[in-house]
Write an enzyme that holds these catalytic residues in place. Structure first.
Site, PDB file in Angstrom:
ATOM      1  CE  LYS B  76      47.224   5.401  75.223  1.00 39.27           C
ATOM      2  NZ  LYS B  76      48.555   5.030  75.739  1.00 39.27           N
ATOM      3  CB  SER B 156      49.688   8.718  76.511  1.00 40.64           C
ATOM      4  OG  SER B 156      49.908   7.326  76.372  1.00 40.64           O
ATOM      5  CB  SER B 180      51.510   5.672  78.600  1.00 37.37           C
ATOM      6  OG  SER B 180      52.192   6.814  78.137  1.00 37.37           O
TER       7      SER B 180
END
Ligand SMILES: [Mg+2]
Ligand SMILES: [Zn+2]
Lengths: 95, 488, 479
Positions: B76, B156, B180
């Site tokens: 990420k 996310s 997330s």
């Protein structure tokens, strides 16, 4: 919870985020709706409940007083938008 | 090679079926081919190949293999990577190149992993769709039957989830503040684990909400999640909130089964408007665990309905302060201006997207003079009640079983103009975040349109081992082997 | 400066409280491992944490906690077993995080007091916090330059109640606080280098009335400026009030060149600091054993030492006060006085040594004569080897040459003549030569003794032991 435009402008100034004129009204409605929603918490009786400030069960760890960092101005300045010598530079600040 | 998981790669390398370089080269080609997903912010081919070559060299020299030798991983783009730009999917950090490496990515690199791509996310991890990214939305590899509309991967950590779900990479790193990791894992039909707060170091992860942020693994099966977590976790003296708990052998724990485990089913998680398929799947999950030898117990977590509003005070409050450092002075975007105050306001207007600005404003408001007690202190008190609910429940149960998300993946672009509707995505994941507990999402079935659905298991602090054991049993019973259209 | 301000309409009284920022004496910063030394090249003493790079986290320095506790114990404060670090949120280009980590509702130390001659000044609290970086406004025509070397350095903010009643009292308090910090070794007290800075909250009122509206004068970096700034600010306030105006609560800066204070250009909203507990840090828990451990190594405090010097060592109040104004002074004195007459030693230290240090503008740590060597000199005077005058001469030579007394005495042949035999013949010779004056003395003009002593001293180039000479002359003249 209704938010007025002046409040939105005050908060935006505190947060240092520019908001354009018309935007303030839209934000007032939007933020007001969110604040109204979170106010459901008022249904909960918390009279005898201490605020929870941290999750960890352990205590604050301490570092020894030894110098083991710093000494790399290049790494500190490498992403700077503006520098003057080994200083960061910003538009003139008047005190 | 696209189907290989972490355990498979370990075995394949050991048997000499392929080299680490062959595997990584193959996956780099797959990454290039996956462009349509818009899951990647920055590719790291050199870094990945260097790691693969080092792994092959070790094997050639007869040295013992490292646990993640040759494993290509999606990272990420919230983890700082030395000399590789780290953007948080924000215009603010679009050209920021950290001169340092996050502890978690450093741990993985030390374990032999080949970090191959920085992946897309909601800007500063604020969102549940990966659509607030500066770089545009990531697409979920799954589509509904007879509905060609692209779907959101959740967020996310949507970029990592999409790449793992599409079998482009075997594993990804995510971070989870209110769901997330787990919600995108459920939306994409993969496994996502949020460890106990403090289990993985936060050092070098761009902060969203410090008391909630936690890094975790995203994989295609439970065993791989156990392997990856073991390599990520551990005490870090650079993070004051990092726990000094020993890291057990999570993979070894998987063999223990669920006999005699007591699994709680909280009645408050049965919410209005929940799709039937999800309700059915949840009951089925409980039955599977019972059949595997666990005891199912009805429990009550009475403050559950207040978790989401609590979260939407605490997280923005912390974020408003954490994001104050983006001022255009030392790094990141600077909007030109003649005066410093003007520079701040313009920089932060231009550098932050609408959702980030919204949360910074909410956070600023709830901390401001006259409102602090009514909002922030109140939320902290309710947070204690929510944590207390779990504590009480864990007196008589070992783990909690719930759905992960209230719906399957929604079409891209939906809910974008209604913040609260978007926030409701995290209704089942936020309570464990507030309490700092470990929680995993396991793909357990498909809804009537063929979109994946996940079930969540929540455990005691630092008891990821039990969570993983129960997840393994769910996984075995569910036999989830569907693949998204993108792969077919 | 008098304690009261004489206005057109009668006297006004000051109410002054101080907020002192004292840099903690530590090698590394409060939350990072970067060094704290003064005067380094820009941005060389900055860690990634201090520059607030994304993802960086604070870890507290144990020594800073210990120094804060020691300081708190030093002024009799209560040490909190549980304290909290909060974020104080505001934007300034030399504040990298966009917030200062400080302590707000639960500081590490509460209460305590420091006595000045006029009164006991109550201390409200001491808390730990980070310093900001440095903004340089005058080096570039249109830019402000930022050096983060100071950013993250540990400060103790020490806040008093508004107990001070005059500029002099404020100056006296700051002098004593500075001495205490130096005594404890928790802050070097160097005001030029900014290790000790002071904000003054100043208001005026009719004597005994309720507190008036205060203004805060920021960043006073010398005791002289503190006194001057309060003086002019008080007069400014009286003028305004007497003219029928009101005092605005605001932050002001002191301009020493113009001798006036002026309002800072700070926006009102800047004061909404949105304090909240720093989620990157856990509460600071201190147990009794830790606090007791620090109490156990705490040096004897100035007041206790002063009392001991009077009571056990027989010093005057004045000398004891002078010798305990600085810990190094007291240490020097005690080490010099070891095994010899304490009053004599006190005279030498307060007279010769402090006088000379004062003249040269030196601290006692820089004295070229070590305590043990001053002791040896005192012994030479005490046993009659040197006269007092010779002792002072030797002291001067020791100061200049950094050599011990015995060596100097040897080289210069400065030994005092106390041998009765040698002096007796000199005295006899003198009384014969000055038979007239001897007769006058015997007839009652005893003032002439001085003359005879002087003659003997002259004949011995001052080396004769005056006491012996006196005794000899008296014996010869009064029989
Ligand atoms: Mg102050
Ligand atoms: Zn302060």
């Amino acid at each position: 919870m209704a938010l007025d435009r002046a409040t939105v402008e005050r908060i935006a100034a505190l947060a240092r985020i520019e908001i354009a004129g018309e935007e303030a009204d839209a934000l007032a409605a939007e933020l007001g709706a969110i604040l109204g929603w979170v106010e459901t918490l008022n249904e909960v009786d918390t009279a005898d409940v201490a605020p929870m400030t941290s999750v960890g069960g352990h205590s604050l760890p301490w570092r020894r007083d030894v110098v083991d960092d710093g000494g790399y101005p290049d790494r500190i300045l490498t992403n700077a938008p503006d520098t003057a010598g080994a200083f960061f530079a910003v538009p003139k600040v008047v005190e | 090679m696209r189907r290989l998981g972490l355990a498979d790669i370990r075995a394949g390398l050991a048997r000499g079926e392929f080299s680490a370089v062959e595997l990584v080269e193959d996956r780099l080609v797959a990454l290039e081919a996956a462009e349509a997903l818009n899951a990647i912010v920055t590719l790291m081919p050199e870094r990945a190949l260097d790691a693969a070559r080092a792994a092959d060299r070790r094997r050639a020299a007869g040295e013992p293999a490292l646990p993640l030798d040759g494993v290509p991983i999606a990272v990420k783009d919230l983890f700082c990577t030395e000399c590789v730009r780290t953007t948080a999917s924000s215009a603010m950090l679009e050209s920021f190149v950290p001169p340092y490496e996050s502890t978690v990515t450093a741990n993985l690199t030390a374990a032999g992993a080949a970090l191959a791509a920085k992946t897309n996310l909601d800007e500063f991890a604020m969102g549940s769709s990966t659509a607030t990214s500066r770089f545009g939305p990531t697409t979920n590899p799954w589509k509904a039957k007879g509905d060609q509309r692209p779907r959101a991967p959740g967020g996310s950590s949507g970029g990592s989830a999409a790449l793992v779900a599409a079998s482009v990479l075997p594993a990804g790193l995510g971070t989870d503040t209110g769901g997330s990791i787990r919600q995108p894992a459920a939306f994409c039909g993969i496994v996502g684990l949020k460890p106990t707060y403090g289990r993985c170091s936060r050092w070098g992860i761009v902060a969203f909400a410090s008391s909630l942020d936690q890094a975790g693994p995203m994989t295609r099966n439970v065993r791989d999640a156990a392997i990856l977590l073991a390599a990520m976790a551990g005490h870090d003296p650079k993070d004051s909130t990092s726990a000094r708990e020993p890291v057990p052998d999570f993979e070894a724990a998987l063999g223990s089964g669920v006999k005699n485990l007591r699994i709680g089913v909280p009645l408050e998680y049965r919410v209005d408007g929940m799709p039937d398929a999800l309700d059915v799947l949840w009951r089925e999950g409980a039955r599977w665990l019972a059949e595997a030898g666990a005891e199912i117990v009805d429990i009550s977590l009475p403050h559950t309905p207040y978790a989401l509003p609590t979260y939407y005070i605490i997280a923005p409050a912390e974020a408003s302060s954490n994001l104050a450092r983006y001022d255009g002075v030392r790094y990141g975007l600077r909007a030109p201006a003649r005066a410093i105050e003007e520079q701040y306001a313009h920089t932060r207007r231009a550098g932050f997207g609408a959702e980030v600005r919204r949360r910074v404003l909410i956070g600023t408001y709830v901390l401001s003079a006259g409102y602090y007690d009514a909002y922030y202190t109140k939320a902290q008190r309710v947070r204690r009640l929510i944590a207390g609910d779990f504590e009480q429940a864990f007196g008589k149960i070992d783990a909690v079983l719930t759905p992960t998300a209230p719906t399957a993946a929604f079409p891209l672009g939906e809910k974008m103009d209604d913040p609260i509707a978007m926030y409701l995505n995290d209704i089942f994941t936020v309570p464990a975040s507030l309490a700092g507990l470990p929680a995993i999402s396991v793909p357990a079935g498909l809804d009537h349109t063929g979109l994946p659905l996940g079930l969540q298991l929540i455990g005691r602090p630092f008891d990821e081992a039990t969570v993983l054991r129960a997840a393994k049993a769910l996984e075995a019973a569910a036999g989830f082997d569907a693949e998204p259209e993108f792969v077919r | 400066m008098s304690a009261l301000i004489e206005g057109q309409q009668g006297p006004w009284e000051y109410a002054i409280g101080l907020e002192v920022h004292a840099q903690v004496a530590s090698a590394a910063k409060l939350f990072s491992g970067a060094p704290t030394a003064f005067g380094a090249d820009p941005n060389t003493q900055v860690s990634l944490v201090d520059a607030a790079m994304p993802g960086m986290l604070p870890v507290i320095n144990q020594a800073c906690i210990e120094q804060a506790v020691l300081t708190g114990l030093g002024f009799g404060g209560t040490i909190a077993c549980h304290s909290i670090f909060d974020r104080k949120n505001y934007f300034y280009p030399d504040l990298p995080q966009g917030y200062q980590i400080s302590q707000y509702t639960q500081p590490i130390v509460s209460g305590g007091a420091i006595a000045i001659p006029e009164r006991t000044v109550r201390i409200t609290r001491l808390h730990l916090e980070q310093d900001a970086g440095k903004s340089i406004h005058d080096r570039d025509p249109d830019r402000t330059l930022i050096d983060l070397n100071r950013a993250g350095v540990a400060l103790m903010e020490i806040v008093t109640e508004p107990d001070l009643r005059s500029p002099d009292e404020a100056a006296e308090f700051l002098t004593r606080l500075r001495a205490l910090l130096r005594w404890l070794g928790t802050c070097d007290g160097n005001m030029q280098e900014g290790s000790l800075r002071c904000d003054a909250n100043v208001s005026v009122r009719r004597p005994g009335a309720v507190l008036g509206t205060r203004t805060e004068i920021k960043n006073l970096n010398s005791i002289r400026f503190l006194r001057e700034a309060i003086d002019v600010e008080g007069r400014r306030q009286v003028e305004i009030i007497e003219a029928g105006g009101g005092i605005e609560q605001e932050t002001r800066l002191f301009d020493p060149d113009r001798g006036e204070t002026r309002a800072m250009r700070t926006k009102e909203d800047a004061h909404d600091y949105r304090y909240f507990p720093d989620p990157d840090l856990l509460p600071l828990e201190l147990d009794g054993a830790f606090i007791d451990g620090i109490r156990a190594v705490m040096p004897e405090l100035p007041e206790a030492r002063r009392r001991r010097f009077v009571k056990d060592l027989g010093l005057s109040d004045y000398d004891a006060g002078l010798l305990t104004a600085e810990r190094a002074r007291a240490d020097y004195f005690e080490s010099a006085a070891m095994g010899r007459d304490t009053k004599q030693t006190a005279n030498w230290v307060t007279g010769e040594l402090l006088g000379r240090l004062n003249k040269e503008g030196l601290e006692i740590e820089a004295a070229p004569i070590p305590a043990a060597e001053l002791g040896e000199l005192i012994d030479l005077v005490a046993d009659g080897t040197l006269s007092g005058r010779m002792g002072r001469e030797v002291f001067e030579a020791m100061w200049n040459t950094r050599r011990p007394a015995a060596t100097i005495v040897e080289e210069r042949g400065l030994k005092q003549i106390s041998d009765t035999g040698a002096l007796e013949s000199l005295v006899d010779e003198l009384l014969t030569r000055e038979a007239d004056k001897a007769f006058e003395y015997r007839a009652g003009k005893t003032k002439l003794l001085g003359f005879f002593v002087g003659q003997v001293m002259k004949a011995t180039s001052g080396k004769a032991n005056p006491k012996t000479v006196n005794e000899l002359l008296r014996a010869k003249l009064e029989t």
